[in-house]
Design a protein around this motif. Structure first.
Motif, PDB file in Angstrom:
ATOM      1  N   SER A 437      -1.813  -6.862  -2.120  1.00 10.16           N
ATOM      2  CA  SER A 437      -1.400  -6.157  -0.896  1.00 10.16           C
ATOM      3  C   SER A 437      -0.735  -4.818  -1.200  1.00 10.16           C
ATOM      4  O   SER A 437      -0.870  -3.859  -0.433  1.00 10.16           O
ATOM      5  CB  SER A 437      -0.455  -7.036  -0.080  1.00 10.16           C
ATOM      6  OG  SER A 437       0.705  -7.358  -0.838  1.00 10.16           O
ATOM      7  N   GLY A 438      -0.007  -4.754  -2.306  1.00 11.71           N
ATOM      8  CA  GLY A 438       0.676  -3.501  -2.639  1.00 11.71           C
ATOM      9  C   GLY A 438       1.154  -3.511  -4.078  1.00 11.71           C
ATOM     10  O   GLY A 438       1.021  -4.505  -4.800  1.00 11.71           O
ATOM     11  N   LYS A 498      -0.167   0.753  -0.923  1.00  8.75           N
ATOM     12  CA  LYS A 498      -0.954  -0.400  -0.503  1.00  8.75           C
ATOM     13  C   LYS A 498      -2.355  -0.304  -1.103  1.00  8.75           C
ATOM     14  O   LYS A 498      -2.785   0.765  -1.538  1.00  8.75           O
ATOM     15  CB  LYS A 498      -1.046  -0.454   1.027  1.00  8.75           C
ATOM     16  CG  LYS A 498       0.309  -0.496   1.736  1.00  8.75           C
ATOM     17  CD  LYS A 498       1.064  -1.778   1.440  1.00  8.75           C
ATOM     18  CE  LYS A 498       2.379  -1.842   2.219  1.00  8.75           C
ATOM     19  NZ  LYS A 498       3.136  -3.079   1.894  1.00  8.75           N
ATOM     20  N   GLU A 500      -6.348  -0.878  -0.166  1.00  8.41           N
ATOM     21  CA  GLU A 500      -7.244  -1.003   0.986  1.00  8.41           C
ATOM     22  C   GLU A 500      -7.976  -2.349   0.976  1.00  8.41           C
ATOM     23  O   GLU A 500      -8.353  -2.864  -0.076  1.00  8.41           O
ATOM     24  CB  GLU A 500      -8.280   0.125   0.969  1.00  8.41           C
ATOM     25  CG  GLU A 500      -7.698   1.509   1.166  1.00  8.41           C
ATOM     26  CD  GLU A 500      -8.784   2.578   1.126  1.00  8.41           C
ATOM     27  OE1 GLU A 500      -9.980   2.216   1.192  1.00  8.41           O
ATOM     28  OE2 GLU A 500      -8.435   3.765   1.030  1.00  8.41           O
ATOM     29  N   ASP A 501      -8.203  -2.879   2.183  1.00 12.18           N
ATOM     30  CA  ASP A 501      -8.934  -4.145   2.309  1.00 12.18           C
ATOM     31  C   ASP A 501     -10.345  -4.031   1.754  1.00 12.18           C
ATOM     32  O   ASP A 501     -10.896  -5.006   1.210  1.00 12.18           O
ATOM     33  CB  ASP A 501      -8.994  -4.562   3.780  1.00 12.18           C
ATOM     34  CG  ASP A 501      -7.636  -4.978   4.322  1.00 12.18           C
ATOM     35  OD1 ASP A 501      -6.756  -5.316   3.495  1.00 12.18           O
ATOM     36  OD2 ASP A 501      -7.449  -4.951   5.556  1.00 12.18           O
ATOM     37  N   GLN A 529       2.096  -6.965  -5.839  1.00 10.63           N
ATOM     38  CA  GLN A 529       2.358  -7.823  -4.675  1.00 10.63           C
ATOM     39  C   GLN A 529       1.067  -8.508  -4.233  1.00 10.63           C
ATOM     40  O   GLN A 529       0.063  -7.853  -3.970  1.00 10.63           O
ATOM     41  CB  GLN A 529       2.924  -6.980  -3.535  1.00 10.63           C
ATOM     42  CG  GLN A 529       4.207  -6.248  -3.910  1.00 10.63           C
ATOM     43  CD  GLN A 529       4.476  -5.063  -3.013  1.00 10.63           C
ATOM     44  OE1 GLN A 529       3.981  -4.992  -1.897  1.00 10.63           O
ATOM     45  NE2 GLN A 529       5.270  -4.109  -3.504  1.00 10.63           N
TER      46      GLN A 529
END
Length: 530
Positions: A437-438, A498, A500-501, A529
């Motif tokens: 996530s990050g 972050k 990216e998805d 994370q």
């Protein structure tokens, strides 16, 4: 500019007429009581007139200042006439009064009367930031042996978040009148901290060449040599200057010196303690037990404190004078010392552990060694541990002693490596692709803030991306080699962001150095994370 002298004359004439009108009352006729009543009514009217005259004079003064500024920007000096312009020196003086002037300062420093700009600060660097929560004041002087200023600033800036940087002002007061020295220090600060200067976080000021009195007229006291008396007297005036300059720039003012280091959490710890003790009638909060270091005041109290220091600046050191303020405010001469100390303790609240440590060995007083240490400061936190996902680690960097990448990732130490060169890397490979996530990478630490990663990118290897033209990769991403995608870069020693998805899941993450470095590299925090 012509109407203003006429208007000013009319106002002064109005004041004179009001005075004569008050003075001219009924003669001997009538009783004394009606005379007093009449006089009282006239005094009330005169008070209203006086208030209006004062407001009008202030308005005229403001307009004169503004018009002079406008004239200076639209006309050359050669076109200005003596009758139609206000002296630049007077304007500086008037502006200086609004920022620095303590109403009674001329009583304690009468030499200032001889020069209209003696209390005008020389603002060398800064954006005139106001309205912050905390102002840090740092006086710095020329030292014979070693300057600690850069190290002090690095320590204060190291762990600040973006929000904290917006809510803080650090004022460096170069307490010297040698323009060459002042200029050299300002140049060093600008080159070493360009972002902080540009944003207004750092402000550099110096005094007028007329600010300090003749120190040769001082008297030796308390067994101190004349050199030490001069040194401590000037130091008192340096603190006064800073306090007066900072009084309208924020809510709280913290006094520091140019040879200290701070705990990484100093800013948040100070604000938390301040909120906790907000309802108590303290005069200052102590974030260090040494001398005048780490003392926080409400800025509204600074004029009173500065005036007290001015009254006795020739007599005693600053920390003694601060204790005397407490004595004057709460100690009853008819009661014993124990009662006095109990009352004083209510006005000075101590935070533990200490947030600032004195590190300077060589004092600004020539020949003096200052081996003071705050025992409540404790040990510095040199790295931040996190629980990271299992990964296989590899790196081309050569670590120093036990400060390895493995120990960093396990939360046991920091990574400290010899100077990186172009192409060096740190690689985190995951046995199975994971969703990240990050990320947060922090280089340098509170003691070695210059050993950072420079020109270094953060890159990920998406498990589903096989080529550069894969449409799954977001348009904001930049391809590197071997299928890696650049997602971040180190700025000011920190890389965070972050993922990216479209890039998920991730097979590997790496840091890549793109140019040779002149310094070693220290990585104090890794947080992946998931």
């Amino acid at each position: 500019m012509r109407p203003f002298p006429f208007r000013l004359g009319c106002l002064l004439l109005l004041g004179l007429v009001s005075f004569l009108w008050i003075k001219s009352g009924p003669g001997d006729e009538g009783s004394l009581v009606p005379d007093l009543r009449t006089l009282h009514k006239r005094l009330l009217v005169a008070e209203e007139l006086g208030s209006q005259v004062s407001k009008d004079l202030s308005s005229i003064l403001e307009q004169l200042v503004n018009m002079s500024i406008s004239d200076n920007t639209t006309h050359s000096p050669s076109n200005a006439t003596t009758n139609d312009s206000v002296s630049t020196e007077v304007l500086k003086h008037l502006r200086g009064q609004r920022t620095l002037l303590q109403p009674n300062i001329y009583l304690y420093m009468p030499h200032l009367r001889r020069h209209p700009d003696s209390m005008v600060p020389n603002v060398i660097l800064g954006r005139q930031r106001h309205g912050v929560s905390v102002v840090l004041g740092i006086p710095t002087v020329k030292r014979e042996k070693q300057s600690y200023l850069e190290n002090t600033l690095n320590s204060l800036l190291y762990s600040l978040t973006a929000a904290q940087r917006q809510d803080l002002l650090i004022i460096i007061f170069i307490a010297e009148t040698d323009s060459n020295y002042v200029g050299s220090i300002a140049k060093t600060i600008r080159s070493s901290f360009p972002r902080e200067v540009e944003s207004g976080l750092l402000e550099v000021v110096s005094p007028s060449q007329y600010y300090y009195p003749d120190f040769n007229t001082l008297t030796e006291t308390f067994g101190d040599s004349m050199d030490r008396v001069k040194w401590r007297t000037k130091q008192n005036l340096d603190f006064v200057f800073l306090m007066l300059y900072a009084q309208d720039k924020g809510t709280f003012y913290v006094q520091l010196e140019d040879d200290v280091v701070a705990k990484s959490s100093y800013y948040s710890d100070m604000k938390t303690f301040t909120i906790q003790e907000a309802s108590k009638p303290w005069l200052y909060l102590e974030f260090s037990q040494l001398g005048f270091i780490g003392k926080m005041f409400r800025t509204r109290d600074l004029p009173m404190i500065a005036e007290f220091f001015l009254m006795f600046y020739r007599d005693k050191p600053i920390d003694w004078l601060l204790d005397h303020i407490l004595w004057v405010k709460v100690c009853n001469p008819e009661k014993d010392a124990k009662h006095c100390n109990e009352q004083k303790a209510l006005l000075k609240l101590r935070h533990k552990p200490s947030l600032f440590q004195h590190v300077g060995l060589h004092s600004s007083l020539p020949g003096k060694l200052q081996q003071l240490k705050d025992k409540d400061f404790g040990k510095q936190n040199l790295f931040q541990a996190h629980k990271n996902p299992p990964a296989q680690l590899s790196s081309s960097l050569k670590h120093y002693q036990q400060h390895s990448l493995d120990r960093l990732y396990q939360g046991q130490d920091f990574l400290w490596a010899l100077s990186p060169i172009q192409g060096d890397y740190i690689l985190f490979s995951f046995a199975q692709p994971i969703t990240i996530s990050g990320y947060m990478f922090h280089s340098g630490n509170i003691e070695t803030s210059r050993d950072r990663f420079y020109n270094t990118t953060v890159e990920v290897l998406p498990s589903r991306v096989s080529g550069k033209d894969d449409p799954a990769v977001g348009s904001s991403s930049k391809h590197s080699d071997q299928g890696f995608v650049v997602i971040g870069v180190f700025e000011n020693g920190v890389a965070e962001g972050k993922v990216e998805d479209a890039l998920q899941p991730i097979s590997a993450l790496r840091l890549v150095v793109h140019s040779d470095s002149d310094v070693w590299a220290l990585l104090s925090e890794v947080h992946i994370q998931v």
